[in-house]
Design a protein around this motif. Structure first.
Motif, mmCIF file in Angstrom:
data_model
loop_
_atom_site.group_PDB
_atom_site.id
_atom_site.type_symbol
_atom_site.label_atom_id
_atom_site.label_comp_id
_atom_site.label_asym_id
_atom_site.label_seq_id
_atom_site.Cartn_x
_atom_site.Cartn_y
_atom_site.Cartn_z
ATOM 1 N N ARG A 10 57.898 55.056 -1.545
ATOM 2 C CA ARG A 10 59.198 54.404 -1.391
ATOM 3 C C ARG A 10 60.153 55.294 -0.594
ATOM 4 N N PHE A 11 60.123 56.591 -0.859
ATOM 5 C CA PHE A 11 60.963 57.524 -0.105
ATOM 6 C C PHE A 11 60.460 57.649 1.332
ATOM 7 N N GLU A 12 59.127 57.726 1.476
ATOM 8 C CA GLU A 12 58.585 57.909 2.824
ATOM 9 C C GLU A 12 58.859 56.698 3.700
ATOM 10 N N ALA A 13 58.804 55.506 3.099
ATOM 11 C CA ALA A 13 59.085 54.302 3.876
ATOM 12 C C ALA A 13 60.509 54.340 4.414
ATOM 13 N N ARG A 14 61.394 55.004 3.666
ATOM 14 C CA ARG A 14 62.795 55.027 4.078
ATOM 15 C C ARG A 14 63.133 56.231 4.944
ATOM 16 N N THR A 25 56.240 56.151 -6.073
ATOM 17 C CA THR A 25 57.587 56.694 -5.886
ATOM 18 C C THR A 25 57.708 57.321 -4.511
ATOM 19 N N LEU A 26 56.683 58.130 -4.195
ATOM 20 C CA LEU A 26 56.717 58.870 -2.952
ATOM 21 C C LEU A 26 56.735 57.929 -1.752
ATOM 22 N N ASN A 59 64.124 67.799 4.993
ATOM 23 C CA ASN A 59 65.340 67.060 4.666
ATOM 24 C C ASN A 59 65.426 66.752 3.192
ATOM 25 N N ILE A 60 64.256 66.393 2.639
ATOM 26 C CA ILE A 60 64.278 65.901 1.274
ATOM 27 C C ILE A 60 63.089 66.465 0.511
ATOM 28 N N LEU A 61 63.368 66.990 -0.671
ATOM 29 C CA LEU A 61 62.316 67.525 -1.534
ATOM 30 C C LEU A 61 62.357 66.745 -2.841
ATOM 31 N N ILE A 62 61.203 66.164 -3.206
ATOM 32 C CA ILE A 62 61.096 65.440 -4.472
ATOM 33 C C ILE A 62 60.218 66.272 -5.385
ATOM 34 N N GLY A 63 60.660 66.496 -6.599
ATOM 35 C CA GLY A 63 59.826 67.329 -7.447
ATOM 36 C C GLY A 63 60.126 67.171 -8.916
ATOM 37 N N THR A 64 59.213 67.697 -9.716
ATOM 38 C CA THR A 64 59.395 67.714 -11.159
ATOM 39 C C THR A 64 60.146 68.996 -11.533
ATOM 40 N N GLU A 100 57.894 64.238 -14.954
ATOM 41 C CA GLU A 100 56.517 64.565 -14.572
ATOM 42 C C GLU A 100 55.689 63.336 -14.197
ATOM 43 N N ILE A 101 55.712 62.318 -15.032
ATOM 44 C CA ILE A 101 54.810 61.197 -14.833
ATOM 45 C C ILE A 101 55.276 60.252 -13.721
ATOM 46 N N ALA A 102 56.560 60.309 -13.391
ATOM 47 C CA ALA A 102 57.091 59.331 -12.434
ATOM 48 C C ALA A 102 56.689 59.639 -11.005
ATOM 49 N N LEU A 103 56.212 60.867 -10.778
ATOM 50 C CA LEU A 103 55.938 61.247 -9.398
ATOM 51 C C LEU A 103 54.567 60.740 -8.966
#
Ligand SMILES: [Zn+2]
Ligand SMILES: [Zn+2]
Length: 733
Positions: free
Chosen positions: A274-278, A271-272, A307-312, A264-267
């Motif tokens: 870092r993924f978006e930059a890539r 974090t986001l 393509n990619i879903l980041i979630g808790t 929960e707290i890491a999002l």
């Protein structure tokens, strides 16, 4: 407008005539399904269609689970409305729902309701999700001289790298007609997936992998087909995320989708970004987004438009059209376990989903859960180790600070203050960890026996200073902070013990020139405030960070060279069987914040029991050695991960009612399982409810679940009782 209403007659009519009765899973706490008749003019649902049905005077949204079941009989109420003519959740999520209901012993109707995003619980039409993109086909254009606008647009798409979204082009003033013109000539094609921005084209140059990372990545890339669970066991700072990113890139490049689960707290935006930059874009699902945004992300995943879903936690319940990889970061984290309702573990559900879809699964942690370590030892998971810190960072040095017979200033040893000053004077930052928020965990009268206590839980109220209040940390009850004793009237009230607010105040007194930032649930209610604090910390000037376990999760503090753990003892003495594992994870995770950059770090742990074998094992042999030792004791005690367990939890205003209900449940259990209790919980009373539990364990999972299925014979739970079956409980409080 829903598809159901638009359906013409014709071929469907023949089906309609035969469909008279449907069986419906309704979101009610009853472990059974209900039959309804289908009005003649109703569209025909299929298995998985959402239907609105009358139930006890209400209209509920349920799911059709069978059409014309052979054993339907009696006079039936009529379906009010059929919302879909297809399986709304899709076949994969539908199958997962059946498994969840069986594994977690939870009514199917409620499981399916849990799988349904809130915004899809009404009869309103679904939102459009179009993420329409255009891509050059590579066909050489015939001369477009007579279509100047088309030529301009073609040039623009080429300049943008051959890929662009409709929305972006419309914003730049191009019209849909021009797009259609190019499409008609076969020069561009429409796609729904955003393009993959590979790391080579992206704005970020990825770091070079060290040999261990490279080896891990090559192993993962070699096992891209089939169910392949892997535990990436990497110390903090070893560059696990970079390994995830490279693997994710390969999976997306192969046209598949990726699900990344984080605590929960890491999002955070960190974090986001870092993924978006890539990867250009990443969609998110977490507790902070609106119902509508969640539904849009859910639909995009289902329609293959992301393509990619980041979630808790709950993101593991998202449907995908072409899922190719699941990553669970910090897989040991407690926030992956849902603590009420459908008490699922997102990590365990991720394992099940990967097995059902026959795809790889990557679990990452610096402090793996004992379950995952056990699965690696027994060969169910492949284990890859990252034992070196990435770059030039070195591991911190550990020291125990023996508190026995020592003078403390409100919880801080004078030696610790000296060490802190040394680190701050050399321009570094200090992190102070105390897993207790508020000012003081108790408030007493210095003249009589009065103490501030929650009348509903019979436990001390925690004193808070900013804002002032007495708060029960069990039920949330909030009372005014009194200035004088309500019993004898004296103003001599004594705060006892230390919370983060009090330690913050002590630190400000000792270091008036240094900024002190507090990070706990009371200060990070606002995401914006947390981000502002983190930004100030990242400026790198000398500072003190004080906080609870939230500091241990995910954040990078490159300028912290000293970590102080103020009280490590409580966790090793708790009666909860998972407490030592959890405490060791916390200490290692917090310690991992130190010395991440080129500056070596130190960790000081204050303790009254420097000879505690668990603590010394942790310091001498690290987390791995600690885990090996603690696992021996788990095995001897017949506890997980060696023996699967479940808790039957019961709460009631009446102790007798709770105990009797549990005894009734216990009498249904076969002798193939062992059952202990009913016994009062470690926290025996919360919010005027008395809490009891029965611990059920078995030699293997099949026996445990077969035994628990006998509980289906229980009658509906009486209104004065709350009863829950908690499979693989995370805690035994
Ligand atoms: Zn008093
Ligand atoms: Zn309370």
């Amino acid at each position: 407008m829903s598809g159901a209403q638009r359906n013409p007659c014709g071929t469907a009519a023949a089906v309609q005539e035969s469909a008279r009765v449907i069986r419906v899973a309704v979101p009610v706490p009853l472990d059974r399904l209900f039959d309804y008749s289908l009005p003649a003019d109703s569209p025909t649902p299929v298995i998985g269609s959402r239907v609105q049905v009358p139930f006890s005077g209400r209209q509920l949204l349920g799911f059709c689970t069978a059409v014309n079941p052979p054993d339907a009989h009696g006079r039936l109420k009529a379906v009010n409305r059929v919302l879909d003519q297809d399986n709304f959740l899709g076949p994969q999520l539908w199958a997962l729902g059946q498994w969840l209901a069986d594994y977690y012993q939870y009514p199917l109707g409620e499981v399916l309701a849990t799988l349904l995003p809130n915004a899809a619980r009404s009869v309103r039409p679904l939102p459009a999700t179009s993420s329409e993109h255009w891509q050059l086909t590579g066909t050489q254009p015939v001369t477009l001289t007579r279509a100047r606008k088309q030529q301009q647009l073609l040039q623009r798409i080429t300049d943008l790298g051959g890929h662009v979204s409709t929305a972006a082009l419309l914003e730049e003033g191009y019209s849909k007609a021009v797009l259609k013109g190019l499409q008609a000539k076969g020069l561009i094609v429409r796609t729904t997936r955003p393009p993959l921005r590979s790391s080579m084209q992206g704005s970020v140059i990825p770091p070079t992998l060290n040999p261990e990372q490279q080896q891990a990545l090559e192993t993962l890339l070699a096992h891209r087909q089939g169910f392949a669970p892997t535990l990436l066991n990497g110390i903090t700072g070893s560059g696990k995320t970079e390994v995830y990113l490279r693997l994710i890139e390969a999976v997306i490049a192969a046209g598949q989708q990726v699900l990344v689960l984080v605590p929960e707290i890491a999002l955070t935006p960190q974090t986001l970004s870092r993924f978006e930059a890539r990867f250009g874009t990443a969609d998110v699902i977490h507790s902070g987004i609106t119902d509508r945004a969640r539904l849009v992300a859910w639909l995009k995943a289902q329609r293959g438009e992301l393509n990619i879903l980041i979630g808790t936690r709950s993101a593991v319940l998202t449907p995908f059209s072409n899922l190719g990889l699941i990553v669970v970061d910090e897989e040991h984290d407690a926030s992956f376990k849902q603590q009420e309702g459908l008490r699922y573990s997102a990590r365990d559900v991720a394992v099940k989903r990967a097995a059902m879809l026959k795809i790889p699964l990557l679990l990452g942690s610096a402090t793996p859960s004992f379950e995952s370590l056990h699965n690696a030892t027994t060969g169910r998971y492949r284990m890859l180790n990252l034992t070196h810190r990435a770059g030039t960072a070195v591991l911190p040095e550990f020291h125990l600070l023996d508190l026995r017979g020592r003078n403390l200033d409100r919880g801080l040893a004078d030696d610790l203050i000296r060490v802190m000053r040394r680190h701050l004077d050399t321009g570094n930052q200090v992190l102070v960890f105390l897993n207790r928020r508020g000012f003081a965990p108790a408030l007493l009268c210095g003249h009589c026996s009065w103490r501030a206590e929650c009348p509903s839980c019979e436990r001390p109220l925690t004193m808070h200073r900013s804002p002032p209040a007495l708060i029960c940390h069990h039920c949330g009850r909030r009372e005014r902070l009194t200035q004088s004793c309500p019993k004898c009237g004296h103003v001599d009230l004594i705060p006892v013990g230390q919370g983060t607010q009090r330690t913050e105040q002590v630190l400000i007194e000792h270091f008036p020139e240094i900024p002190v930032y507090r990070v706990d649930r009371d200060t990070i209610r606002s995401r914006a405030r947390l981000e502002a604090q983190l930004a100030a910390i990242h400026e790198g000037k000398p500072a003190i960070l004080i906080g609870t376990q939230m500091l241990a999760k995910g954040h990078h503090f490159p300028n912290v060279t000293l970590v102080a753990v103020l009280n490590a003892d409580g966790g090793f003495l708790s009666p909860d069987f998972r407490a030592p594992e959890r405490t060791a994870q916390l200490i290692i995770q917090v310690a991992g914040r130190a010395g991440r950059a080129e500056r070596p770090g130190e960790v000081y742990i204050q303790t009254y029991q420097p000879e505690n074998t668990l603590l010394t094992a942790l310091l001498a042999q690290g987390y791995q050695g600690f885990a090996e030792q603690e696992l021996i004791s788990r095995k001897a005690q017949h506890l997980p991960p060696f023996y699967p367990i479940a808790l039957l939890r019961c709460e009631s205003g009446s102790a007798d009612a709770a105990r009797e209900w549990l005894l009734r449940a216990k009498s249904l259990l076969p002798t193939s399982v062992e059952a202990y209790g009913p016994a009062p919980c470690i926290i025996p009373r919360v919010a005027d409810r008395l809490r009891f539990q029965i611990l059920v364990l078995a030699e293997d999972r099949a026996r445990l679940h077969a035994g628990l299925r006998q509980l289906k014979a229980l009658p509906p739970t009486p209104a004065n009782i709350r009863f829950a079956i908690d499979i693989d409980p995370y805690d035994t409080f």
